[in-house]
Enzyme design. Sequence first.
Site, short mmCIF file in Angstrom:
data_model
loop_
_atom_site.label_atom_id
_atom_site.label_comp_id
_atom_site.label_asym_id
_atom_site.label_seq_id
_atom_site.Cartn_x
_atom_site.Cartn_y
_atom_site.Cartn_z
N GLN A 14 0.81 -1.22 0.00
CA GLN A 14 0.00 0.00 0.00
C GLN A 14 0.85 1.27 0.00
O GLN A 14 0.62 2.18 -0.80
CB GLN A 14 -0.93 -0.01 1.22
CG GLN A 14 -1.97 -1.11 1.15
CD GLN A 14 -2.90 -1.09 2.34
OE1 GLN A 14 -3.96 -0.48 2.31
NE2 GLN A 14 -2.51 -1.76 3.40
N ASP A 37 13.72 -10.18 -3.70
CA ASP A 37 13.30 -11.14 -2.68
C ASP A 37 13.99 -10.78 -1.37
O ASP A 37 15.20 -10.96 -1.22
CB ASP A 37 13.68 -12.55 -3.12
CG ASP A 37 13.27 -13.62 -2.11
OD1 ASP A 37 12.68 -13.26 -1.05
OD2 ASP A 37 13.55 -14.80 -2.37
N TYR A 62 6.73 -7.96 6.05
CA TYR A 62 5.80 -9.07 6.26
C TYR A 62 4.74 -8.53 7.20
O TYR A 62 5.01 -8.22 8.36
CB TYR A 62 6.54 -10.25 6.89
CG TYR A 62 5.67 -11.47 7.15
CD1 TYR A 62 5.80 -12.61 6.36
CD2 TYR A 62 4.74 -11.49 8.19
CE1 TYR A 62 5.01 -13.73 6.60
CE2 TYR A 62 3.95 -12.60 8.43
CZ TYR A 62 4.09 -13.72 7.64
OH TYR A 62 3.31 -14.82 7.87
N THR A 63 3.50 -8.39 6.72
CA THR A 63 2.46 -7.71 7.49
C THR A 63 1.28 -8.59 7.85
O THR A 63 0.28 -8.09 8.36
CB THR A 63 1.94 -6.47 6.73
OG1 THR A 63 1.44 -6.90 5.45
CG2 THR A 63 3.04 -5.44 6.53
N THR A 102 6.04 0.24 12.81
CA THR A 102 4.64 0.03 13.16
C THR A 102 4.31 0.40 14.60
O THR A 102 5.19 0.39 15.48
CB THR A 102 4.27 -1.45 12.94
OG1 THR A 102 2.95 -1.71 13.39
CG2 THR A 102 5.21 -2.37 13.72
N ASP A 103 3.03 0.68 14.84
CA ASP A 103 2.51 0.91 16.19
C ASP A 103 2.55 -0.36 17.02
O ASP A 103 2.48 -0.30 18.25
CB ASP A 103 1.08 1.44 16.12
CG ASP A 103 0.17 0.56 15.28
OD1 ASP A 103 0.64 0.00 14.26
OD2 ASP A 103 -1.03 0.44 15.60
N TYR A 126 4.81 -10.47 14.89
CA TYR A 126 4.96 -9.37 13.93
C TYR A 126 5.60 -8.16 14.60
O TYR A 126 6.58 -7.60 14.09
CB TYR A 126 3.59 -9.00 13.36
CG TYR A 126 3.57 -7.68 12.63
CD1 TYR A 126 4.21 -7.52 11.41
CD2 TYR A 126 2.91 -6.57 13.17
CE1 TYR A 126 4.20 -6.31 10.75
CE2 TYR A 126 2.88 -5.36 12.51
CZ TYR A 126 3.54 -5.23 11.30
OH TYR A 126 3.52 -4.01 10.65
N LYS A 130 9.34 -6.48 13.82
CA LYS A 130 9.50 -5.09 13.37
C LYS A 130 10.39 -4.30 14.33
O LYS A 130 11.21 -3.48 13.90
CB LYS A 130 8.13 -4.43 13.24
CG LYS A 130 7.29 -4.95 12.08
CD LYS A 130 7.94 -4.65 10.72
CE LYS A 130 7.92 -3.17 10.40
NZ LYS A 130 8.54 -2.92 9.06
N TRP A 151 -2.44 1.37 11.17
CA TRP A 151 -3.76 1.17 10.57
C TRP A 151 -3.79 1.70 9.14
O TRP A 151 -4.70 2.45 8.74
CB TRP A 151 -4.83 1.85 11.41
CG TRP A 151 -5.04 1.28 12.79
CD1 TRP A 151 -4.17 0.51 13.52
CD2 TRP A 151 -6.20 1.43 13.61
NE1 TRP A 151 -4.72 0.18 14.74
CE2 TRP A 151 -5.97 0.73 14.82
CE3 TRP A 151 -7.40 2.09 13.45
CZ2 TRP A 151 -6.91 0.68 15.86
CZ3 TRP A 151 -8.33 2.03 14.48
CH2 TRP A 151 -8.08 1.33 15.67
#
Length: 295
Positions: A14, A37, A62-63, A102-103, A126, A130, A151
């Site tokens: 995204q 990769d 990787y989410t 990330t949060d 996850y 991170k 989000w």
Amino acid sequence: MNPQRILLTGINGQVGNALLSTLTDYELIGLSRNELDLTNTDAIRQTIREIKPDLIINPAAYTAVDKAESEPGLAHAINTIAPQVIAEETAKLGSALIHFSTDYVYDGYKNTPYVETDAVNPQSVYGKSKLAGEKAVRAVGFPYLILRTSWVYGAYGHNFLKSIICLASEREQLGIVADQQGTPTSSANIATALVALIKQWDGQESGVFHFTNTGSTTWYGFASEVVRQYAAMQMQPALKVQAVNPITTADYPTLASRPGNSCLDNGKLESSFGIVLPTWQEGLQSVMHDFSLKP
């Protein structure tokens, strides 16, 4: 800084996709998962050495938060080892790196928005992968920015916004979690703000910055606003949903633990660079206007 050549990872994600169409003032080399990769460290090193970018932007990750619980090795390879290798190669080139995080590095127990100096305590595979990636980048010691966002959604790719519209077109009742607090953040707003950041960043200040839309809500509040805006804009097809109902986290168990509060304070971003992202409602409205619902 004034980079001439930028290497962008994760263009099928995204944020990566939004940046691909926003970084138009630069020589941009955007690479998808098939082209780079991130589980192949030799390929990462070779690609960076061949391209020789002035700046690397790494939103690739990787989410799959729940799936990571059963694939910790893959999550670690992409979210920890790959950023470390990218950072090492960036340092060798004398270039700079902007890395997204990330949060989920926080446990969510705080009652107010998190600032960058708050203690981290990820509760999921996850989140741990991170955070380890952040530490790996910081350990190399070169010009870097780590941007924690949350989000994320947009008109491109799979995300909560698209899921809600899909479900609301099929069901009359939706039950959405109302006891997790956070900030929906538009990938388009991230991209626009990042362009402004690149133009202001002189490479002298490295560090972690929170990078989200402003304001906060719950998943229930987000879903309700999606339905409201969709109806107000008279978008087609008309939604079938009659009510969006609040439920608890316990009502919707997941494999990975989610933070109860993952609101991030963006004050450091504003004070350092004068950048303020729009409110999450404004971000949503902008995305909805673009909403041909891209694949």
